[in-house]
Each structure stands twice: as C-alpha cells, then as structure tokens.
Design an enzyme around this catalytic site. Structure first.
Site, PDB file in Angstrom:
ATOM      1  N   HIS A   1       1.071  -9.545   4.700  1.00 34.12           N
ATOM      2  CA  HIS A   1      -0.060  -8.606   4.616  1.00 34.12           C
ATOM      3  C   HIS A   1      -0.614  -8.621   3.188  1.00 34.12           C
ATOM      4  CE1 HIS A   1      -1.852  -4.740   6.494  1.00 34.12           C
ATOM      5  NE2 HIS A   1      -2.567  -5.032   5.426  1.00 34.12           N
TER       6      HIS A   1
ATOM      7  N   ASN B   1      -1.542 -10.695   8.762  1.00 32.20           N
ATOM      8  CA  ASN B   1      -2.549  -9.653   8.901  1.00 32.20           C
ATOM      9  C   ASN B   1      -3.864 -10.141   8.313  1.00 32.20           C
ATOM     10  OD1 ASN B   1      -3.526  -6.769   9.269  1.00 32.20           O
ATOM     11  ND2 ASN B   1      -3.922  -7.105   7.087  1.00 32.20           N
ATOM     12  N   GLU B   2      -4.907 -10.132   9.090  1.00 28.14           N
ATOM     13  CA  GLU B   2      -6.267 -10.430   8.636  1.00 28.14           C
ATOM     14  C   GLU B   2      -6.352 -11.600   7.665  1.00 28.14           C
ATOM     15  OE1 GLU B   2      -8.394  -7.026   7.253  1.00 28.14           O
ATOM     16  OE2 GLU B   2      -8.043  -5.878   9.073  1.00 28.14           O
TER      17      GLU B   2
ATOM     18  N   GLN C   1       0.795  -1.223   0.000  1.00 31.25           N
ATOM     19  CA  GLN C   1       0.000   0.000   0.000  1.00 31.25           C
ATOM     20  C   GLN C   1       0.833   1.282   0.000  1.00 31.25           C
ATOM     21  OE1 GLN C   1      -2.625  -1.754   3.284  1.00 31.25           O
ATOM     22  NE2 GLN C   1      -4.078  -0.510   2.140  1.00 31.25           N
TER      23      GLN C   1
HETATM   24  C1  FCB Z   1      -7.583  -3.566   6.820  1.00 29.01           C
HETATM   25  C2  FCB Z   1      -6.264  -3.898   6.148  1.00 29.01           C
HETATM   26  C3  FCB Z   1      -5.467  -2.679   5.754  1.00 29.01           C
HETATM   27  C4  FCB Z   1      -6.369  -1.609   5.203  1.00 29.01           C
HETATM   28  C5  FCB Z   1      -7.464  -1.288   6.182  1.00 29.01           C
HETATM   29  C6  FCB Z   1      -8.366  -0.171   5.752  1.00 29.01           C
HETATM   30  O1  FCB Z   1      -8.492  -4.566   6.551  1.00 29.01           O
HETATM   31  O2  FCB Z   1      -5.467  -4.699   6.969  1.00 29.01           O
HETATM   32  O3  FCB Z   1      -4.472  -3.059   4.837  1.00 29.01           O
HETATM   33  O4  FCB Z   1      -6.885  -2.024   3.988  1.00 29.01           O
HETATM   34  O5  FCB Z   1      -8.242  -2.431   6.392  1.00 29.01           O
END
Ligand code: FCB
Length: 418
Positions: free
Chosen positions: A113, A157-158, A23
């Site tokens: 990520h 991450n997520e 990003q």
């Molecule tokens: C999360 C992500 C991050 C960004 C935010 C807004 O889900 O981890 O990269 O996109 O949302």
C-alpha cells in the site's frame, strides 16, 4: 416503513473498514518517514496503531463490522532482499489477527500500500524488474506464515494511484514528474508480480478456506465539464486511458484475468475538467470555484454515486469475477453530508447487486482520521476522530460511526434517508 424502504444486503455480506500501515501505525522506516506533507506534518507517530491495535479492534467491535482490510508493512518484516521474516514484527501482526478472530472480524490483508522497504527504494523501486522476485519471495514467506489466519489477500492497493502520484504528479516519494515511461514500467512490473504472487497464494492455500486474491483498483471517472470542449474531452480521455484502461488491461486483461479470484474496487467519484483544470479540491482548485460550478465535492473529489452502479455494471460484464468494494468514504467536517454520501453510494451498490453484480463486501475508508499522504492530517476520512494534539491520541466515534454501526448490524440501509 414498508419493506421497500429497507434495502437488504445478501446474507454473509462483509461490512468492514480499512486502514493502511503508513497512515495509521506510526514508527515506520520507509520512504514516507522523512516525507513532509503539505500541512507540514509527518507520519512518524500517525495514530500509533502500532501500539494501540487492540484498542482499535475494540472500536471495530463497537462498529459491528465483520471485516477489516489492513496492510502488513513490508519494511518491518524484511530488512534485506530474500531475508527471513522478522519474527517479532510477525508476532505483532499475528496478535492483531488473533484479536480480530476473537471478535469475529474477517481480515483482508493488503501486501503493498504505497510503500516499500528502504533497500527496495534504493535499488530503484518498482521501476526495476528486480522488484518482482523480491516481492514474490516476500509473499511466499508471508503467506506460509499466515495461511491459517488469512484467506483474502490484496496484493497491491491502487497501483494506478501509486505510479501516477509518484512518477507523474510528484506528490508521493520519489516525487518524479511526467515520467510516463516509469509510470508504465511500474504498472507492468506490479502486474507481473501480482500474477506470480497470486500463483503462490493459490498454491499455498489457506487453512479450511479457498484463498482469494486480487488487487484494489481505484476507479475514477474522468469527464469534460463542457461536452463540446474538445481539449477537455481529450484530457479526460487521456486520463481514462492511462489510469483506467491501461492499468486494468495490465492486471486483468487477456491472460492475466486468471491471476485474480476477485476484483477490489476503490471508488470515490469523479474528476471533471474545465480548461485543462481538474475541478476537484485535491488538485488545489479553490472550493469556491467548485461551488460556483455546482459540483458536489467532499474535501477531495466530486461525488458521483451513479458512478458506483456504472462501474460495477462494467466490471461485472467484462470480467465476471466477484467484487469487493475495498474502499469508499468521504472527507468532510460535515457529518450529514458524509451520511448522505454513504447512503447514496450504498443504494447504488444495492441496485448493482439486484442487477446481478456479485459484490461480496464493502470496506469504509477509513476506521480513523489518519495521515492522508501528501495532504497530511487535513483530510479527515475517519469514522472515528483522533485527537492528534492529545499525547494519548484519544479516539472517539463521529456521528457517521453510529450510522455505519447500524448499517453493519442490520445488514441493510433504509431508503428513506433515516
Ligand atoms: C485511496 C488510498 C487510501 C486513502 C484514500 C483516501 O486512494 O488507497 O490510502 O488515501 O484513497
């Protein structure tokens, strides 16, 4: 102002901001390189943080943050499975870490990520169990190289967002739709990789500190707009089950609980369903419709600050682990709205700490306006704006940055809205 108007956070609380490589860095060769976002943009240069990280650290110092959560881009460091780490790219990250240290900013490093090296994608990515040993090998080398500079590691991450948007909704590469089996496989493989990577991180340790390791879980509340709408309730339940329960169980359930020393929580808000439709801007529902329903949304999801307290209470009771808010933020051109959202969420976080939640830090998403995945540059989460039309990609403080800088400096928020 009475002391009741000031909500103090615990001493040593980490106040940070967050970014991710794809990003902000630019000049990356991963699955996003050829991806065109909905606004027609690409991440080719992004914020050019790859070259401008020193300047960005200076901005962080002006924000008074004492922590920074950022990613190390795997595709830069390994050009083949089990290969040696690219020393030039490693040196750049080391320089970044040293720059942070010089300003007293504690790093939290994210290892994965939403992106993979091209050779991993070519081999089927995380749908294949073969991703696990190559990831673990990478982590081993990375941790050995950085353990004197990093002690807080975020393996994934997520994973829920990644597996959902890439394999169910078709928004992220490889843009598959409704591949529930692949969604589940990705989650299970990542959960196994997390457990193995965590063992290595704890064995390798960190110089002078106990290493900390965890994932960042996105928590979204899913509710039906009308309580009596059976179908919307079922839809909400299916989403909760798949993205919250199944994922938490995979990473933190039963035997896996010991794989993490903390829980990273990315919390933004809520999605409510009306006639199967997710009533949020991110899913394309017109803002007018959302306003007609009286929902408070940023440019992405419904705001639900009470949810911060609810989810922290749940995680505290269920897992009894320390927690970092690894992401919270909002995207809007209205800075007053964003300041209110931040205060409300921090007030809820403060209440949770009073109730006993062991929350160690808060990372605002994001330091900069940046490439917001499938939405491109249209969703602006930055504390700083970036002038993408200017070749110098000039950064400047937005009003919210001043608000946040004061919070970080004082380790408190005022409860009366000032
Ligand atoms: C999360 C992500 C991050 C960004 C935010 C807004 O889900 O981890 O990269 O996109 O949302």
């Amino acid at each position: 102002m009475t002391s009741n108007d000031v909500l103090k956070f615990p001493p040593g609380f980490l106040w940070g901001t967050a970014t991710s490589p794809t990003q902000v860095e630019g000049h990356i060769d991963n699955e996003w390189t050829q991806f065109t976002a909905q606004d027609g943009s690409r991440c080719h240069i992004a914020c050019d943080n790859y070259h401008r990280y020193a300047e960005d650290i200076d901005w962080m110092a002006k924000l008074n943050v004492n922590a920074y959560r950022f990613g190390i881009e795997w595709s830069r460091l390994q050009s083949a499975p089990f290969g040696p780490l690219n020393q030039k790219e490693l040196a750049r990250y080391i320089d970044l870490l040293d720059g942070l240290r010089a300003k007293g900013i504690t790093p939290m490093v994210v290892i994965h990520h939403f992106s993979n090296p091209p050779w991993l994608n070519a081999a089927g990515g995380w749908t294949k169990a073969s991703a696990i040993p190559v990831f673990v090998d990478y982590v081993h080398k990375l941790v050995a190289a950085l353990k004197d500079r990093v002690y807080i590691w975020n393996t994934f991450n997520e994973p829920d967002t990644y597996a959902c948007v890439a394999y169910l909704l078709g928004g992220f590469p490889p843009q598959r739709r409704w591949k529930l089996g692949q969604f589940r496989r990705v989650i299970n493989h990542m959960a196994r990789a997390h457990a193995q990577a965590s063992r290595i991180i704890r064995r390798e340790g960190a110089v002078n500190r106990k290493p900390e390791v965890g994932i960042a879980k996105n928590w979204t509340f899913f509710h039906a707009y009308q309580r009596f709408s059976l179908w919307d309730r079922l839809t909400a339940f299916a989403c909760h089950y798949t993205f919250n329960k199944f994922v938490l169980d995979a990473f933190l359930g039963r035997f896996r609980q010991r794989a993490s020393t903390f829980i990273g929580l990315n919390y933004y808000g809520r999605v409510r369903f009306h006639h199967f439709r997710a009533m949020i801007p991110a899913s394309g529902t017109p803002v007018k419709d959302i306003k007609d329903f009286g929902f408070v949304c940023d440019d992405m999801v419904e705001r639900y600050p009470e949810g911060m307290e609810k989810i922290l209470g749940y995680l505290r009771r269920k897992f009894r682990l320390p927690i970092y808010i690894t992401e919270h933020g909002s995207a809007s051109a209205d800075e007053n709205f964003r300041a209110t959202d931040l205060r409300q969420n921090l007030a809820a976080l403060h209440r949770s700490i009073q109730e006993g939640a062991d929350v160690r830090g808060f990372f605002y998403w994001s330091l900069l306006d940046n490439f917001e995945w499938q939405f491109g540059y249209t969703k602006k989460f930055g504390l700083l704006s970036v002038d993408f039309k200017d070749p110098a990609l000039t950064r400047s403080f937005k009003p919210l940055a001043e608000v946040y800088a004061r919070i970080c400096r004082e380790n408190s928020i005022s409860n009366n809205g000032n």
